[in-house]
Design a protein around this motif. Structure first.
Motif, PDB file in Angstrom:
ATOM      1  N   GLY A 183      43.032 -67.417  84.470  1.00  0.00           N
ATOM      2  CA  GLY A 183      43.622 -66.527  83.651  1.00  0.00           C
ATOM      3  C   GLY A 183      42.281 -66.535  82.752  1.00  0.00           C
ATOM      4  O   GLY A 183      42.429 -67.615  81.797  1.00  0.00           O
ATOM      5  N   GLY A 184      41.716 -65.600  81.917  1.00  0.00           N
ATOM      6  CA  GLY A 184      41.143 -66.119  80.690  1.00  0.00           C
ATOM      7  C   GLY A 184      39.819 -67.119  81.349  1.00  0.00           C
ATOM      8  O   GLY A 184      39.291 -67.016  81.988  1.00  0.00           O
ATOM      9  N   ASP A 185      40.383 -68.224  80.145  1.00  0.00           N
ATOM     10  CA  ASP A 185      38.454 -69.391  80.377  1.00  0.00           C
ATOM     11  C   ASP A 185      39.361 -70.454  80.786  1.00  0.00           C
ATOM     12  O   ASP A 185      39.301 -71.589  80.125  1.00  0.00           O
ATOM     13  N   GLU A 186      40.711 -70.608  81.150  1.00  0.00           N
ATOM     14  CA  GLU A 186      41.527 -71.590  81.854  1.00  0.00           C
ATOM     15  C   GLU A 186      41.075 -72.170  83.962  1.00  0.00           C
ATOM     16  O   GLU A 186      41.025 -71.200  84.118  1.00  0.00           O
ATOM     17  N   PHE A 187      41.263 -72.731  84.122  1.00  0.00           N
ATOM     18  CA  PHE A 187      40.010 -73.539  85.060  1.00  0.00           C
ATOM     19  C   PHE A 187      41.650 -74.218  86.111  1.00  0.00           C
ATOM     20  O   PHE A 187      41.756 -75.280  84.855  1.00  0.00           O
ATOM     21  N   ALA A 188      42.021 -74.309  87.131  1.00  0.00           N
ATOM     22  CA  ALA A 188      42.442 -75.677  87.724  1.00  0.00           C
ATOM     23  C   ALA A 188      41.601 -76.594  88.443  1.00  0.00           C
ATOM     24  O   ALA A 188      41.804 -74.899  89.636  1.00  0.00           O
ATOM     25  N   CYS A 189      41.774 -77.480  88.948  1.00  0.00           N
ATOM     26  CA  CYS A 189      41.164 -77.868  90.185  1.00  0.00           C
ATOM     27  C   CYS A 189      42.457 -78.880  90.862  1.00  0.00           C
ATOM     28  O   CYS A 189      43.036 -79.469  89.950  1.00  0.00           O
ATOM     29  N   VAL A 190      42.951 -78.803  91.949  1.00  0.00           N
ATOM     30  CA  VAL A 190      43.567 -79.616  93.091  1.00  0.00           C
ATOM     31  C   VAL A 190      42.957 -80.850  93.681  1.00  0.00           C
ATOM     32  O   VAL A 190      42.137 -80.486  94.264  1.00  0.00           O
TER      33      VAL A 190
ATOM     34  N   GLY B 139      29.194 -61.174  73.816  1.00  0.00           N
ATOM     35  CA  GLY B 139      30.059 -59.903  74.456  1.00  0.00           C
ATOM     36  C   GLY B 139      30.290 -60.543  76.304  1.00  0.00           C
ATOM     37  O   GLY B 139      29.582 -61.088  76.508  1.00  0.00           O
ATOM     38  N   HIS B 140      30.751 -59.591  76.599  1.00  0.00           N
ATOM     39  CA  HIS B 140      31.467 -59.513  77.837  1.00  0.00           C
ATOM     40  C   HIS B 140      31.106 -60.714  78.511  1.00  0.00           C
ATOM     41  O   HIS B 140      31.527 -61.072  79.483  1.00  0.00           O
ATOM     42  N   ARG B 141      29.406 -59.553  78.745  1.00  0.00           N
ATOM     43  CA  ARG B 141      28.417 -59.911  80.399  1.00  0.00           C
ATOM     44  C   ARG B 141      28.409 -61.107  80.105  1.00  0.00           C
ATOM     45  O   ARG B 141      28.539 -61.746  81.359  1.00  0.00           O
ATOM     46  N   ALA B 142      27.499 -62.136  78.745  1.00  0.00           N
ATOM     47  CA  ALA B 142      27.508 -62.977  79.095  1.00  0.00           C
ATOM     48  C   ALA B 142      29.026 -64.186  79.097  1.00  0.00           C
ATOM     49  O   ALA B 142      29.068 -65.408  79.806  1.00  0.00           O
ATOM     50  N   GLY B 143      30.770 -63.489  78.936  1.00  0.00           N
ATOM     51  CA  GLY B 143      31.337 -64.145  78.833  1.00  0.00           C
ATOM     52  C   GLY B 143      31.308 -64.418  80.751  1.00  0.00           C
ATOM     53  O   GLY B 143      31.891 -65.435  81.111  1.00  0.00           O
ATOM     54  N   ASP B 144      31.484 -62.947  80.951  1.00  0.00           N
ATOM     55  CA  ASP B 144      31.731 -63.306  82.280  1.00  0.00           C
ATOM     56  C   ASP B 144      31.177 -64.224  83.115  1.00  0.00           C
ATOM     57  O   ASP B 144      31.012 -64.860  84.405  1.00  0.00           O
ATOM     58  N   THR B 145      29.324 -64.086  83.025  1.00  0.00           N
ATOM     59  CA  THR B 145      28.274 -64.881  83.374  1.00  0.00           C
ATOM     60  C   THR B 145      28.775 -66.598  83.381  1.00  0.00           C
ATOM     61  O   THR B 145      28.583 -67.517  83.905  1.00  0.00           O
ATOM     62  N   LEU B 146      28.809 -66.704  82.143  1.00  0.00           N
ATOM     63  CA  LEU B 146      29.696 -67.648  81.676  1.00  0.00           C
ATOM     64  C   LEU B 146      30.477 -68.436  82.686  1.00  0.00           C
ATOM     65  O   LEU B 146      30.661 -69.647  82.893  1.00  0.00           O
ATOM     66  N   LEU B 147      31.874 -67.652  83.083  1.00  0.00           N
ATOM     67  CA  LEU B 147      32.946 -68.166  83.825  1.00  0.00           C
ATOM     68  C   LEU B 147      32.412 -68.280  85.391  1.00  0.00           C
ATOM     69  O   LEU B 147      32.878 -69.106  86.089  1.00  0.00           O
TER      70      LEU B 147
ATOM     71  N   ARG C 229      44.428 -58.199 100.832  1.00  0.00           N
ATOM     72  CA  ARG C 229      45.866 -59.636 100.982  1.00  0.00           C
ATOM     73  C   ARG C 229      44.012 -60.802 100.364  1.00  0.00           C
ATOM     74  O   ARG C 229      44.879 -61.548  98.959  1.00  0.00           O
ATOM     75  N   LYS C 230      42.809 -60.450 100.828  1.00  0.00           N
ATOM     76  CA  LYS C 230      41.869 -61.644 100.240  1.00  0.00           C
ATOM     77  C   LYS C 230      41.960 -61.819  98.485  1.00  0.00           C
ATOM     78  O   LYS C 230      42.316 -62.483  97.882  1.00  0.00           O
ATOM     79  N   LEU C 231      41.902 -60.234  98.640  1.00  0.00           N
ATOM     80  CA  LEU C 231      41.615 -60.148  96.967  1.00  0.00           C
ATOM     81  C   LEU C 231      43.232 -60.714  96.087  1.00  0.00           C
ATOM     82  O   LEU C 231      43.179 -61.253  94.802  1.00  0.00           O
ATOM     83  N   ALA C 232      44.652 -60.613  96.894  1.00  0.00           N
ATOM     84  CA  ALA C 232      45.961 -61.035  96.474  1.00  0.00           C
ATOM     85  C   ALA C 232      45.736 -62.032  96.165  1.00  0.00           C
ATOM     86  O   ALA C 232      46.891 -62.816  94.956  1.00  0.00           O
ATOM     87  N   PHE C 233      45.264 -62.785  96.707  1.00  0.00           N
ATOM     88  CA  PHE C 233      44.902 -65.121  97.056  1.00  0.00           C
ATOM     89  C   PHE C 233      43.757 -65.389  96.178  1.00  0.00           C
ATOM     90  O   PHE C 233      43.696 -66.329  95.690  1.00  0.00           O
ATOM     91  N   THR C 234      42.792 -64.143  95.378  1.00  0.00           N
ATOM     92  CA  THR C 234      41.590 -65.192  94.677  1.00  0.00           C
ATOM     93  C   THR C 234      41.413 -64.245  93.399  1.00  0.00           C
ATOM     94  O   THR C 234      41.461 -63.078  93.283  1.00  0.00           O
ATOM     95  N   ASP C 235      40.078 -64.871  92.978  1.00  0.00           N
ATOM     96  CA  ASP C 235      40.053 -64.392  91.496  1.00  0.00           C
ATOM     97  C   ASP C 235      38.336 -62.841  91.890  1.00  0.00           C
ATOM     98  O   ASP C 235      37.589 -63.846  92.524  1.00  0.00           O
ATOM     99  N   PRO C 236      39.109 -62.156  91.854  1.00  0.00           N
ATOM    100  CA  PRO C 236      37.621 -61.017  92.004  1.00  0.00           C
ATOM    101  C   PRO C 236      36.085 -62.088  91.100  1.00  0.00           C
ATOM    102  O   PRO C 236      34.818 -61.598  91.749  1.00  0.00           O
ATOM    103  N   LEU C 237      35.971 -62.557  89.937  1.00  0.00           N
ATOM    104  CA  LEU C 237      34.819 -63.272  88.951  1.00  0.00           C
ATOM    105  C   LEU C 237      34.496 -64.019  90.084  1.00  0.00           C
ATOM    106  O   LEU C 237      33.162 -64.238  89.932  1.00  0.00           O
ATOM    107  N   THR C 238      34.815 -64.793  89.673  1.00  0.00           N
ATOM    108  CA  THR C 238      34.835 -66.264  90.613  1.00  0.00           C
ATOM    109  C   THR C 238      34.615 -66.651  91.698  1.00  0.00           C
ATOM    110  O   THR C 238      33.700 -68.019  92.386  1.00  0.00           O
ATOM    111  N   GLY C 239      35.740 -66.086  92.485  1.00  0.00           N
ATOM    112  CA  GLY C 239      35.208 -66.010  94.063  1.00  0.00           C
ATOM    113  C   GLY C 239      36.467 -67.355  94.269  1.00  0.00           C
ATOM    114  O   GLY C 239      37.136 -67.408  95.387  1.00  0.00           O
TER     115      GLY C 239
END
Length: 555
Positions: free
Chosen positions: A185-192, A156-164, A100-110
């Motif tokens: 998704g991708g490199d898009e984030f949102a703050c509320v 490389g994608h590893r550097a991209g993940d580190t950046l995110l 349930r947690k994985l369904a509602f959170t981004d696994p890379l950035t938490g």
């Protein structure tokens, strides 16, 4: 600041069903029966055992001792069975909670994800509207990393993940309490962000802080990377009345504001304004129209006269692309060329118009040249020269009558590739002009290094010629450079007789501009040339007549 999936804690606490350990009647019955029998048998066995230990009697009957041992084994078995079931239930609950947690959170950035941020926004907006404080509001802030694909491709994608991950951590650190962060998704984030609408500047401060913290370099793969953000902001006070989905509407509004920030230079933030939606819709219609227009052949060549300003003699035409749109009418190139370049279709558009121009111009007098502008995007293509030569071959157009014009901007990118393309075309007889000379990119060294045949003065200089002595001095200098390097000079933007006369006093030029006539369609040019007997068929007829006269005289 801590974010969690909406309602996650409540759902995790709710029983999924009657736990299996609580429903296992067999195990519970075995334990209960074994305990009862154990008590009964123990009451019969223990006194006998005690008497036997004290030296009285023969001890308990063997069958009673065996029954007691069996009861003990049953109790141990039932207890172990119960513990196993309890452990299994706990493990299942943990797995279910993790899923349930994985369904509602981004696994890379938490952070939250697109699925969970919507209900959270709707919840916060509803709370703000129900709040006794009439000034409570919600800001939806959209973040997009500038040039993220380029960072991925180069590092490389590893550097991209580190950046995110780094960006998510930095943004969390500057967000106010009760704020939520989500990766869409991708490199898009949102703050509320909940805030008081009387203090709109608070959101400006947060947006500025987000951009500033993102700009700080971070370590990755033994080096450092830096990023910038384009940020769009929308607020719940701007939602339409009776909005059914505040989350979707705020996302849409913030996305448009973010696109506006990206279009206007990146590394900045913009608040949503209603006008942005109309601009975005117009842009989308323009993009769709361009793509469809290329397929339908709506882009046409127009022709502007080029003359010797000293004699007024027509020397050729410059081809100018126009878009004959069924919805927008006749559209000038400054409207559609930048968009076509961004869409990546400028080569297809340009080549289709050049191909038509070559077919039109082959019927002109062979002494008339055709000049065509080449986009800097096309000059990045190593195969451009071959494609242009193919177009000339298909149109049966002689290369020595074609003049291509490239801008100074090309020289600031890959001068090695530009030199290769220019040399290839010149080897086939095509002449090459440096367009918009004087803007500031070209140097004398580059003029010497590249085999140009002509330079064209930017129309901005020519338009100021009558008003500024300094401009006259600049044009005189350019004319001197051309003369010294054996490069003829063309002046664009000659709109009046006064401008023409001023150029005549400075030097020798080829000229073009509205003073000599506005750009014309292929049919208008053909009619003009036919009236002057300057079509190829007329020239051949004239030559045949001259030959006939010569033969008659000699005969």
């Amino acid at each position: 600041m801590h974010e969690s999936a909406p309602g996650l804690e409540d759902k995790a606490a709710e029983p999924v069903g009657k736990p299996r350990a609580e429903r296992d009647v067999i195990a519970q019955g075995i334990i209960a029966a074994a305990i009862i029998m154990f008590v009964g048998h123990a009451a019969a066995v223990v006194p006998g055992v005690l008497q036997f230990i004290n030296g009285h009697g023969e001890g308990p009957a063997p069958y009673l001792a065996s029954a007691l041992l069996l009861n003990t084994a049953l109790i141990i078995f039932g207890w172990r069975r119960h513990n196993e079931l309890v452990a299994e239930v706990k493990k299942g609950r943990r797995a279910e909670e993790e899923a349930r947690k994985l369904a509602f959170t981004d696994p890379l950035t938490g952070s939250l994800n697109r699925r969970s941020i919507g209900p959270e926004v709707d919840k916060l907006v509803a709370e703000a509207e129900a709040n006794d404080n009439a000034h409570a509001a919600i800001a939806f802030v959209m973040l997009d990393i500038d040039h993220f694909k380029q960072i991925n491709d180069l590092n490389g994608h590893r550097a991209g993940d580190t950046l995110l991950v780094t960006m998510a951590e930095r943004v969390r650190d500057v967000l106010p309490e009760r704020s939520k962060l989500a990766r869409l998704g991708g490199d898009e984030f949102a703050c509320v962000i909940p805030y008081d609408r009387r203090d709109m500047v608070a959101i400006d401060r947060v947006a500025s802080a987000i951009i500033a913290t993102a700009r700080q370099p971070f370590d990755v793969a033994g080096g450092q990377l830096a990023m910038s953000l384009s940020v769009g902001i929308a607020c719940s006070s701007g939602l339409p009345a009776n909005c059914k989905s505040p989350a979707e509407e705020l996302l849409h509004m913030a996305d448009m504001a973010m696109y506006h920030a990206k279009k206007n230079g990146r590394n900045r933030y913009d608040w949503f304004e209603p006008k942005m939606e109309q601009d975005l819709r117009s842009r989308a219609e323009l993009e769709n129209g361009i793509l469809a227009g290329i397929a339908r052949g709506e882009f046409l060549p127009f022709y502007e006269q080029q003359v010797d300003i000293e004699t007024g003699a027509l020397t050729g035409f410059e081809m100018l692309a126009r878009w004959q749109s069924p919805h927008l009418g006749l559209v000038s190139p400054d409207k559609f060329i930048p968009v076509a370049e961004e869409l990546g279709v400028i080569a297809d558009l340009s080549e289709s118009v050049i191909g038509q121009a070559l077919r039109d111009a082959r019927d002109w007098d062979s002494r008339l040249t055709l000049a065509v502008n080449i986009s800097p995007v096309q000059m990045r293509d190593p195969w451009f020269a071959q494609r242009l030569l193919k177009l000339m071959a298909e149109a049966n157009f002689p290369p020595e009558r074609l003049e291509i014009e490239i801008t100074e901007m090309c020289l600031s990118e890959n001068i090695g590739l530009v030199r290769s393309l220019v040399t290839s075309l010149k080897n086939q007889g095509v002449t090459v002009s440096l367009d918009d000379f004087g803007v500031g990119y070209a140097t004398l060294a580059q003029l010497r290094a590249l085999p140009f045949d002509r330079i064209k003065i930017d129309r901005a200089f020519v338009s100021r010629l009558a008003r500024s002595e300094d401009t006259a001095a600049v044009i005189a200098t350019i004319a001197s450079i051309g003369e010294g390097m054996n490069l003829p000079v063309t002046a664009e933007g000659i709109e009046t007789e006064t401008l023409r006369d001023s150029l005549l006093r400075i030097g020798t030029f080829k000229g073009q501009g509205y003073f000599y006539g506005k750009p014309e369609t292929a049919e208008q040019v053909r009619t003009r040339l036919k009236s002057e007997a300057r079509l190829a068929i007329d020239a051949r007829a004239a030559l045949a007549g001259m030959d006939e006269e010569v033969r008659a005289v000699n005969g």
